[in-house]
Scaffold this active site. Structure first.
Site, PDB file in Angstrom:
ATOM      1  N   TYR A  64       0.518  -1.500  -0.016  1.00 22.65           N
ATOM      2  CA  TYR A  64      -0.063  -0.147   0.317  1.00 22.65           C
ATOM      3  C   TYR A  64       0.913   0.972   0.056  1.00 22.65           C
ATOM      4  O   TYR A  64       2.058   1.587   0.716  1.00 22.65           O
ATOM      5  CB  TYR A  64      -0.771   0.278   0.972  1.00 22.65           C
ATOM      6  N   ASP A 231     -23.171   5.749 -14.952  1.00 25.87           N
ATOM      7  CA  ASP A 231     -23.703   4.399 -15.719  1.00 25.87           C
ATOM      8  C   ASP A 231     -24.791   4.104 -15.271  1.00 25.87           C
ATOM      9  O   ASP A 231     -25.493   4.782 -14.375  1.00 25.87           O
ATOM     10  CB  ASP A 231     -23.002   3.779 -15.877  1.00 25.87           C
TER      11      ASP A 231
END
Length: 308
Positions: A64, A231
């Site tokens: 990370y 969307d």
């Protein structure tokens, strides 16, 4: 109508598996910490505020922040070591990134060899400035993974007291069960949200429920698409969730977290934020459940069709 969060929020805890660790019901995901621009003192304040909310579990991975997050978190623990015994630390290994911090890596690839697992844990412990991890996960399934070798590495780490419990991330049901037969696993951390429901239908969650093991759910808000996705499915889903949230006078994200946690396999969602207000919203979801009709309204909007 905006919901007003109660001032006495406190996250409950959950037993992840019959012999596994007890984690907070909401887990603070640290993968973006290097992007938060926090000073060491601000990181300490953030960790303390999470703990005050009962969010005592912090999720890491060696990669990370391009191998930088564990070190930043460890700086905070180094400054205030008393925090360590108030939390559970989760980390992952098994991915090798091409990064300036790892000049020896010529190609991004997986490595679940015993030597890499053990070496990764030792480096995570050094970066986090701790003597043990509460939970270690294999980050991704590796085509070259030898289940027996991984189990032996886990056993060695447990015997040395460096890792207390083990699990996996992004594994299929079969992959999970193959390793779990060799060494007891505590969880499978997978992507899950109303925009990614595959684990409900590909036997991942069914298999874990059968074993009494709680999954961890990363990206529970769909990587932000639930808030801003353009969307058609995201927009319709957003309308449905907002309608339920308004009716219940609960925050939008709280409804999403509650929807996830209502599954009988007991998913444990990860946050991905450095804003304590957003973590409070996740914790608020532990205080209510959705009606069955509201729960299925969200599922219908997520899938775009009726259940039958």
């Amino acid at each position: 109508m905006s919901a007003i969060l109660p001032t006495d929020l406190h996250c409950p805890r959950i037993q992840m598996s019959p012999a596994g660790p007890e984690l907070s019901r909401i887990v603070a995901g640290m993968w973006r910490m290097t992007e938060w621009g926090m000073s060491v003192d601000q990181r300490i304040d953030f960790i303390e505020q999470c703990i005050d909310l009962g969010v005592t579990t912090f999720d890491h991975a060696d990669i990370y922040g391009s191998y930088g997050v564990e070190g930043q978190f460890g700086e905070a623990l180094g400054r205030k070591p008393s925090l360590r015994d108030q939390m559970q630390l989760v980390s992952k290994c098994g991915i090798k990134l091409v990064a300036p911090q790892r000049p020896q890596h010529s190609i991004q690839h997986y490595d679940t060899s015993a030597s890499h697992i053990i070496g990764s844990v030792e480096e995570s412990l050094r970066q986090l400035r701790t003597d043990r991890l509460d939970l270690l996960l294999i980050h991704r399934p590796d085509p070259l993974m030898d289940f027996d070798e991984v189990a032996d590495a886990f056993s060695s780490l447990r015997k040395a007291g460096k890792v207390l419990h083990f699990g996996v991330s992004n594994f299929s049901r079969h992959q999970f069960e193959a390793l779990n037969r060799r060494i007891a696993l505590a969880t499978n951390q997978v992507e899950f949200s109303p925009l990614h429901t595959a684990p409900m239908f590909d036997e991942t969650f069914d298999g874990l429920q059968d074993l009494g093991i709680a999954p961890m759910a990363w990206s529970p808000l769909g990587g932000g698409r639930l808030f801003n996705g353009g969307d058609a499915i995201s927009e319709n889903l957003r309308r449905v969730i907002k309608g339920i949230a308004d009716e219940l006078q609960q925050p939008f994200a709280s409804v999403v977290f509650a929807w996830i946690m209502q599954l009988p396999c007991r998913p444990v969602p990860l946050t991905g934020t450095g804003r304590i207000e957003a973590i409070s919203v996740a914790v608020a979801a532990t205080r209510f459940t959705l009606s069955r009709s509201d729960w299925f309204s969200i599922l219908r909007a997520a899938r775009g069709h009726e259940v039958a």
